[in-house]
Design a protein around this motif. Structure first.
Motif, PDB file in Angstrom:
ATOM      1  N   ALA A  18       0.895  -1.275  -0.174  1.00  0.00           N
ATOM      2  CA  ALA A  18      -0.314  -0.141  -0.221  1.00  0.00           C
ATOM      3  C   ALA A  18       0.451   1.292  -0.561  1.00  0.00           C
ATOM      4  CB  ALA A  18      -0.805  -0.123   1.232  1.00  0.00           C
ATOM      5  N   MET A  19       2.144   1.072   0.065  1.00  0.00           N
ATOM      6  CA  MET A  19       3.216   1.962   0.340  1.00  0.00           C
ATOM      7  C   MET A  19       3.424   2.781  -0.877  1.00  0.00           C
ATOM      8  SD  MET A  19       4.940   1.583   3.787  1.00  0.00           S
ATOM      9  CE  MET A  19       5.953   2.963   4.031  1.00  0.00           C
ATOM     10  N   LEU A  20       3.448   1.896  -2.074  1.00  0.00           N
ATOM     11  CA  LEU A  20       4.231   2.209  -3.386  1.00  0.00           C
ATOM     12  C   LEU A  20       2.349   2.829  -4.557  1.00  0.00           C
ATOM     13  CD1 LEU A  20       4.840  -1.045  -5.284  1.00  0.00           C
ATOM     14  CD2 LEU A  20       6.485   0.305  -4.236  1.00  0.00           C
ATOM     15  N   LYS A  21       4.033   4.071  -4.849  1.00  0.00           N
ATOM     16  CA  LYS A  21       2.677   5.375  -5.969  1.00  0.00           C
ATOM     17  C   LYS A  21       2.983   4.732  -7.171  1.00  0.00           C
ATOM     18  CE  LYS A  21       3.306   7.647  -1.764  1.00  0.00           C
ATOM     19  NZ  LYS A  21       1.924   7.528  -1.001  1.00  0.00           N
ATOM     20  N   GLN A  22       2.217   5.467  -7.697  1.00  0.00           N
ATOM     21  CA  GLN A  22       2.440   5.284  -9.283  1.00  0.00           C
ATOM     22  C   GLN A  22       3.307   4.505 -10.072  1.00  0.00           C
ATOM     23  OE1 GLN A  22      -1.070   7.790 -10.935  1.00  0.00           O
ATOM     24  NE2 GLN A  22      -0.260   7.197 -12.930  1.00  0.00           N
ATOM     25  N   GLY A  23       3.662   3.792 -11.076  1.00  0.00           N
ATOM     26  CA  GLY A  23       4.256   3.452 -11.432  1.00  0.00           C
ATOM     27  C   GLY A  23       5.778   1.881 -11.048  1.00  0.00           C
ATOM     28  N   GLN A  24       5.494   2.689  -9.426  1.00  0.00           N
ATOM     29  CA  GLN A  24       6.708   1.643  -9.459  1.00  0.00           C
ATOM     30  C   GLN A  24       6.107   0.339  -8.819  1.00  0.00           C
ATOM     31  OE1 GLN A  24       6.489   3.687  -4.753  1.00  0.00           O
ATOM     32  NE2 GLN A  24       8.292   4.717  -5.034  1.00  0.00           N
ATOM     33  N   ILE A  64      -3.818  -2.084  -9.905  1.00  0.00           N
ATOM     34  CA  ILE A  64      -2.630  -2.776  -9.835  1.00  0.00           C
ATOM     35  C   ILE A  64      -2.404  -4.105 -11.240  1.00  0.00           C
ATOM     36  CG2 ILE A  64      -2.034  -2.452  -7.378  1.00  0.00           C
ATOM     37  CD1 ILE A  64      -2.521  -5.932  -8.770  1.00  0.00           C
ATOM     38  N   GLU A  65      -1.386  -4.125 -11.862  1.00  0.00           N
ATOM     39  CA  GLU A  65      -0.678  -4.978 -12.137  1.00  0.00           C
ATOM     40  C   GLU A  65       0.145  -6.440 -11.975  1.00  0.00           C
ATOM     41  OE1 GLU A  65       0.535  -3.944 -16.906  1.00  0.00           O
ATOM     42  OE2 GLU A  65       2.248  -3.804 -16.064  1.00  0.00           O
ATOM     43  N   LEU A  66      -0.880  -7.735 -12.494  1.00  0.00           N
ATOM     44  CA  LEU A  66      -0.147  -8.681 -11.963  1.00  0.00           C
ATOM     45  C   LEU A  66       0.056  -9.558 -13.014  1.00  0.00           C
ATOM     46  CD1 LEU A  66       1.218 -10.443  -9.834  1.00  0.00           C
ATOM     47  CD2 LEU A  66      -0.985 -10.984  -9.033  1.00  0.00           C
ATOM     48  N   LYS A  67       0.774 -10.429 -13.417  1.00  0.00           N
ATOM     49  CA  LYS A  67       0.968 -11.061 -14.261  1.00  0.00           C
ATOM     50  C   LYS A  67       0.640 -10.591 -16.121  1.00  0.00           C
ATOM     51  CE  LYS A  67       0.981 -14.650 -11.734  1.00  0.00           C
ATOM     52  NZ  LYS A  67       0.437 -16.380 -11.271  1.00  0.00           N
ATOM     53  N   GLY A  68       0.091 -10.005 -15.855  1.00  0.00           N
ATOM     54  CA  GLY A  68      -0.590  -8.487 -17.032  1.00  0.00           C
ATOM     55  C   GLY A  68      -1.623  -8.383 -17.656  1.00  0.00           C
ATOM     56  N   SER A  69      -2.263  -8.734 -16.345  1.00  0.00           N
ATOM     57  CA  SER A  69      -3.419  -8.503 -15.609  1.00  0.00           C
ATOM     58  C   SER A  69      -3.514  -7.409 -14.973  1.00  0.00           C
ATOM     59  CB  SER A  69      -4.739  -9.216 -15.159  1.00  0.00           C
ATOM     60  OG  SER A  69      -4.818 -11.252 -16.316  1.00  0.00           O
ATOM     61  N   ARG A  70      -4.489  -6.325 -15.234  1.00  0.00           N
ATOM     62  CA  ARG A  70      -4.632  -4.996 -13.904  1.00  0.00           C
ATOM     63  C   ARG A  70      -5.858  -5.416 -13.082  1.00  0.00           C
ATOM     64  NH1 ARG A  70      -4.041   0.174 -17.445  1.00  0.00           N
ATOM     65  NH2 ARG A  70      -2.101  -0.303 -18.161  1.00  0.00           N
ATOM     66  N   LEU A  71      -5.877  -5.313 -11.413  1.00  0.00           N
ATOM     67  CA  LEU A  71      -6.780  -5.928 -10.460  1.00  0.00           C
ATOM     68  C   LEU A  71      -6.193  -4.333  -9.979  1.00  0.00           C
ATOM     69  CD1 LEU A  71      -4.940  -8.872  -9.351  1.00  0.00           C
ATOM     70  CD2 LEU A  71      -7.210  -9.179 -10.628  1.00  0.00           C
ATOM     71  N   ALA A  72      -8.099  -4.609  -9.415  1.00  0.00           N
ATOM     72  CA  ALA A  72      -7.876  -3.360  -8.109  1.00  0.00           C
ATOM     73  C   ALA A  72      -8.326  -3.949  -6.770  1.00  0.00           C
ATOM     74  CB  ALA A  72      -9.438  -2.976  -8.245  1.00  0.00           C
ATOM     75  N   LEU A  73      -7.474  -3.089  -5.841  1.00  0.00           N
ATOM     76  CA  LEU A  73      -7.617  -3.265  -4.460  1.00  0.00           C
ATOM     77  C   LEU A  73      -7.538  -2.064  -3.574  1.00  0.00           C
ATOM     78  CD1 LEU A  73      -4.300  -5.459  -4.406  1.00  0.00           C
ATOM     79  CD2 LEU A  73      -6.737  -6.372  -4.594  1.00  0.00           C
ATOM     80  N   ASN A  74      -8.654  -2.014  -2.696  1.00  0.00           N
ATOM     81  CA  ASN A  74      -8.017  -1.026  -1.444  1.00  0.00           C
ATOM     82  C   ASN A  74      -7.095  -1.304  -0.608  1.00  0.00           C
ATOM     83  OD1 ASN A  74      -8.788  -2.948   0.759  1.00  0.00           O
ATOM     84  ND2 ASN A  74     -10.947  -2.562   0.246  1.00  0.00           N
ATOM     85  N   LYS A  75      -6.768  -0.292   0.070  1.00  0.00           N
ATOM     86  CA  LYS A  75      -5.561  -0.231   0.388  1.00  0.00           C
ATOM     87  C   LYS A  75      -5.471  -1.047   1.720  1.00  0.00           C
ATOM     88  CE  LYS A  75      -3.648   3.952  -0.309  1.00  0.00           C
ATOM     89  NZ  LYS A  75      -2.335   4.170  -0.345  1.00  0.00           N
ATOM     90  N   VAL A  76      -6.303  -1.638   2.373  1.00  0.00           N
ATOM     91  CA  VAL A  76      -6.268  -2.692   3.436  1.00  0.00           C
ATOM     92  C   VAL A  76      -6.312  -4.264   2.614  1.00  0.00           C
ATOM     93  CG1 VAL A  76      -7.982  -4.265   5.264  1.00  0.00           C
ATOM     94  CG2 VAL A  76      -8.094  -1.583   5.124  1.00  0.00           C
ATOM     95  N   THR A  77      -6.600  -4.786   1.498  1.00  0.00           N
ATOM     96  CA  THR A  77      -6.002  -5.529   0.905  1.00  0.00           C
ATOM     97  C   THR A  77      -4.967  -5.471   0.151  1.00  0.00           C
ATOM     98  OG1 THR A  77      -8.812  -5.935   0.436  1.00  0.00           O
ATOM     99  CG2 THR A  77      -6.979  -7.415  -0.679  1.00  0.00           C
TER     100      THR A  77
END
Length: 85
Positions: A18-24, A64-77
């Protein structure tokens, strides 16, 4: 926050996703939380050793991008995902 962990004679810096910023990006080290939450993240593909990247962040939610897919996560998750720096 950063966590320092001694492994094989060197120090590894860990960061909460959750501490990462866009592009990291980072490499998944481990997952924290109750077994059901960990199992859910693993079913989505969050497995140790995988590289993940923050595509965008808006109002506390992450795309977020994981294995070529994009997923939405809230900060808690996202905070359950620990990355190696």
């Amino acid at each position: 926050f950063f966590i320092c962990e001694a492994m094989y004679g060197f120090i590894m810096l860990l960061i909460n996703y959750a501490m990462l910023k866009q592009g990291q990006s980072g490499i998944i080290k481990e997952l924290h939380g109750k077994s059901a939450a960990i199992r859910h993240l693993e079913e989505l593909g969050f497995i140790a050793g995988e590289t993940v990247r923050v595509v965008s962040e808006l109002a506390g939610n992450l795309i977020i991008e994981l294995k070529g897919s994009r997923l939405a996560l809230n900060k808690v998750t996202a905070s359950r995902i620990i990355l190696a720096d």
